[in-house]
Design a protein around this motif. Structure first.
Motif, PDB file in Angstrom:
ATOM      1  N   CYS A 291       0.833  -1.209   0.000  1.00 47.60           N
ATOM      2  CA  CYS A 291       0.000   0.000   0.000  1.00 47.60           C
ATOM      3  C   CYS A 291       0.864   1.254   0.000  1.00 47.60           C
ATOM      4  CB  CYS A 291      -0.909  -0.018   1.224  1.00 47.60           C
ATOM      5  SG  CYS A 291      -1.881   1.490   1.441  1.00 47.60           S
ATOM      6  N   MET A 292       0.641   2.131  -0.976  1.00 46.00           N
ATOM      7  CA  MET A 292       1.444   3.329  -1.097  1.00 46.00           C
ATOM      8  C   MET A 292       1.223   4.281   0.079  1.00 46.00           C
ATOM      9  SD  MET A 292       3.747   4.998  -2.558  1.00 46.00           S
ATOM     10  CE  MET A 292       3.996   4.125  -4.098  1.00 46.00           C
ATOM     11  N   TRP A 293       0.042   4.280   0.663  1.00 37.36           N
ATOM     12  CA  TRP A 293      -0.208   5.154   1.810  1.00 37.36           C
ATOM     13  C   TRP A 293       0.706   4.784   2.965  1.00 37.36           C
ATOM     14  CZ3 TRP A 293      -1.417   4.791   6.906  1.00 37.36           C
ATOM     15  CH2 TRP A 293      -1.837   5.955   7.544  1.00 37.36           C
ATOM     16  N   HIS A 294       0.838   3.479   3.233  1.00 38.99           N
ATOM     17  CA  HIS A 294       1.700   3.040   4.324  1.00 38.99           C
ATOM     18  C   HIS A 294       3.171   3.337   4.018  1.00 38.99           C
ATOM     19  CE1 HIS A 294      -1.898   0.596   5.300  1.00 38.99           C
ATOM     20  NE2 HIS A 294      -1.482   0.749   6.531  1.00 38.99           N
ATOM     21  N   ILE A 295       3.580   3.156   2.779  1.00 40.32           N
ATOM     22  CA  ILE A 295       4.959   3.460   2.393  1.00 40.32           C
ATOM     23  C   ILE A 295       5.239   4.952   2.583  1.00 40.32           C
ATOM     24  CG2 ILE A 295       6.555   3.581   0.452  1.00 40.32           C
ATOM     25  CD1 ILE A 295       5.361   1.019  -0.594  1.00 40.32           C
ATOM     26  N   TRP A 296       4.328   5.783   2.113  1.00 33.78           N
ATOM     27  CA  TRP A 296       4.518   7.228   2.214  1.00 33.78           C
ATOM     28  C   TRP A 296       4.509   7.661   3.678  1.00 33.78           C
ATOM     29  CZ3 TRP A 296       5.818   9.002  -2.389  1.00 33.78           C
ATOM     30  CH2 TRP A 296       6.016  10.373  -2.553  1.00 33.78           C
ATOM     31  N   ASP A 297       3.698   6.990   4.492  1.00 30.56           N
ATOM     32  CA  ASP A 297       3.618   7.335   5.908  1.00 30.56           C
ATOM     33  C   ASP A 297       4.933   7.041   6.630  1.00 30.56           C
ATOM     34  OD1 ASP A 297       1.990   8.169   8.243  1.00 30.56           O
ATOM     35  OD2 ASP A 297       2.270   6.094   8.901  1.00 30.56           O
ATOM     36  N   LYS A 298       5.672   6.040   6.158  1.00 29.00           N
ATOM     37  CA  LYS A 298       6.947   5.664   6.792  1.00 29.00           C
ATOM     38  C   LYS A 298       8.149   6.350   6.151  1.00 29.00           C
ATOM     39  CE  LYS A 298       5.329   1.062   8.127  1.00 29.00           C
ATOM     40  NZ  LYS A 298       5.562  -0.409   7.974  1.00 29.00           N
ATOM     41  N   LEU A 299       7.908   7.190   5.170  1.00 32.77           N
ATOM     42  CA  LEU A 299       9.012   7.767   4.413  1.00 32.77           C
ATOM     43  C   LEU A 299       9.951   8.590   5.292  1.00 32.77           C
ATOM     44  CD1 LEU A 299      10.141   7.967   1.540  1.00 32.77           C
ATOM     45  CD2 LEU A 299       8.802  10.064   1.254  1.00 32.77           C
ATOM     46  N   THR A 300       9.377   9.386   6.192  1.00 31.19           N
ATOM     47  CA  THR A 300      10.200  10.240   7.040  1.00 31.19           C
ATOM     48  C   THR A 300      11.157   9.426   7.899  1.00 31.19           C
ATOM     49  OG1 THR A 300       8.461  11.925   7.129  1.00 31.19           O
ATOM     50  CG2 THR A 300      10.168  12.023   8.816  1.00 31.19           C
ATOM     51  N   SER A 301      10.648   8.326   8.479  1.00 35.07           N
ATOM     52  CA  SER A 301      11.504   7.506   9.335  1.00 35.07           C
ATOM     53  C   SER A 301      12.574   6.765   8.542  1.00 35.07           C
ATOM     54  CB  SER A 301      10.655   6.498  10.117  1.00 35.07           C
ATOM     55  OG  SER A 301      10.005   5.586   9.240  1.00 35.07           O
ATOM     56  N   LYS A 302      12.345   6.586   7.240  1.00 36.77           N
ATOM     57  CA  LYS A 302      13.303   5.850   6.413  1.00 36.77           C
ATOM     58  C   LYS A 302      14.403   6.737   5.846  1.00 36.77           C
ATOM     59  CE  LYS A 302      11.315   1.786   6.670  1.00 36.77           C
ATOM     60  NZ  LYS A 302      11.997   0.624   7.272  1.00 36.77           N
ATOM     61  N   VAL A 303      14.061   7.950   5.438  1.00 40.00           N
ATOM     62  CA  VAL A 303      15.054   8.808   4.781  1.00 40.00           C
ATOM     63  C   VAL A 303      15.472   9.993   5.636  1.00 40.00           C
ATOM     64  CG1 VAL A 303      14.164   8.156   2.520  1.00 40.00           C
ATOM     65  CG2 VAL A 303      13.360  10.261   3.598  1.00 40.00           C
ATOM     66  N   GLY A 304      14.765  10.222   6.741  1.00 42.23           N
ATOM     67  CA  GLY A 304      15.110  11.349   7.597  1.00 42.23           C
ATOM     68  C   GLY A 304      14.251  12.566   7.316  1.00 42.23           C
ATOM     69  N   SER A 305      13.936  13.326   8.352  1.00 42.80           N
ATOM     70  CA  SER A 305      13.035  14.477   8.208  1.00 42.80           C
ATOM     71  C   SER A 305      13.649  15.601   7.375  1.00 42.80           C
ATOM     72  CB  SER A 305      12.647  14.998   9.591  1.00 42.80           C
ATOM     73  OG  SER A 305      13.801  15.372  10.329  1.00 42.80           O
ATOM     74  N   ALA A 306      14.967  15.799   7.482  1.00 46.43           N
ATOM     75  CA  ALA A 306      15.602  16.883   6.732  1.00 46.43           C
ATOM     76  C   ALA A 306      15.433  16.693   5.235  1.00 46.43           C
ATOM     77  CB  ALA A 306      17.084  16.966   7.098  1.00 46.43           C
TER      78      ALA A 306
END
Length: 236
Positions: free
Chosen positions: A169-184
C-alpha cells in the motif's frame, strides 16, 4: 426512533423503556454473543444460495476468526475484483478483535467492500485461514492483492495466493518515508517533487526506478538515506 416514527409521541416508548430493553437483551445474550453471530450467518448461508461464511474456533473454545461475503460483495468482486486490498483495523471494538475489510474500487472510483472478517490475532496462520476462506467463497484469487508491510500478511499471501501479484500500500509506504530517509531530506520540496515524479507513474521499470531513486538525494542530504530503499517493494 423519532426519525423513523416522525415524532417523539409516536415512538410509543420512553428513554427508560429503551434502557430496560437493552438491559434485558444484554442479559439474554450473556456470553453467547459469538455463538449468536455465527448462528445468524449460518442461517443466512442456509437460506441464501449466494451467501458465504466461515469461522474458526480456538482450542479454548473462543471464536478465533469469522469471515462472510454476501451477494452484493460477490457481484462487485466478479466485476471489480481484479485488485483487492485488505488491512486490519487494530482492535477498535470492545471484543478486542481485529476488523479486516477487503476493499476494491469501482468504475466511479468509489471504495466497495469485497468481503469482511474479524480476527482474534494477526498471525500468519490466521491470515492464511482468512485468505483460504476468501478464495473458497469467491472461487478464484484476485490478480493483485494490496497489503501493508506486515510480515504475517506477506507469508500468508505467498502461501495461499501464489498467482496473485502482491503490492504494498502506497499510503503506508509514504507514511513511513520520514523515518526511512530522515526528516531533513523528506521535508525538502525538490526531493518530494522528484520522488513523486518516479513513484506516481506506470511507465517505469524497477531498474529505471532504482536508477532515478539514487539520483534524487542532493549531496548534502545523502547521509540521511537509510537503506534498504522502502519504495522498492512497491514494484515487486
Amino acid at each position: 426512533m423519532k426519525s423513523l416514527c416522525g415524532n417523539f409521541e409516536d415512538v410509543g416508548a420512553t428513554k427508560t423503556d429503551f434502557k430496560k430493553y437493552k438491559r434485558d437483551l444484554n442479559k439474554y445474550i450473556g456470553d453467547n454473543d459469538a455463538e449468536l453471530a455465527m448462528q445468524r450467518l449460518k442461517n443466512k448461508q442456509k437460506h441464501l444460495s449466494n451467501f458465504s461464511c466461515d469461522y474458526v474456533v480456538r482450542v479454548d473454545g473462543i471464536l478465533g476468526g469469522l469471515f462472510w461475503a454476501d451477494e452484493y460483495m460477490k457481484t462487485n468482486y466478479f466485476t471489480f475484483g481484479d485488485v483487492v486490498a485488505f488491512d486490519g483495523t487494530y482492535r477498535s471494538n470492545k471484543y478486542d478483535m481485529i476488523s479486516v475489510p477487503f476493499t476494491g474500487v469501482d468504475n466511479h472510483n468509489r471504495n466497495i467492500t469485497l468481503g469482511a472478517a474479524i480476527l482474534g490475532n494477526e498471525t500468519a496462520e490466521m491470515y492464511k485461514w482468512l485468505l483460504q476462506s476468501y478464495v473458497k467463497a469467491f472461487g478464484f484469487a484476485p490478480l493483485v492483492i494490496v497489503t501493508n508491510q506486515d510480515a504475517a500478511m506477506r507469508r500468508a499471501v505467498e502461501d495461499v495466493l501464489p498467482t496473485s501479484r502482491h503490492k504494498l500500500c502506497m499510503w503506508h509506504i509514504w507514511d513511513k518515508l520520514t523515518s526511512k530517509v530522515g526528516s531533513a531530506l523528506c521535508n525538502t520540496i525538490d526531493f518530494k517533487k522528484q520522488l513523486c515524479r518516479i513513484v506516481w507513474t506506470y511507465a517505469i521499470t524497477p531498474a529505471e526506478f532504482e536508477k532515478e531513486w539514487h539520483a534524487i538525494p542532493p549531496a548534502e542530504f545523502v547521509i540521511f538515506v537509510t537503506p534498504p530503499n522502502p519504495l522498492t517493494e512497491f514494484y515487486r
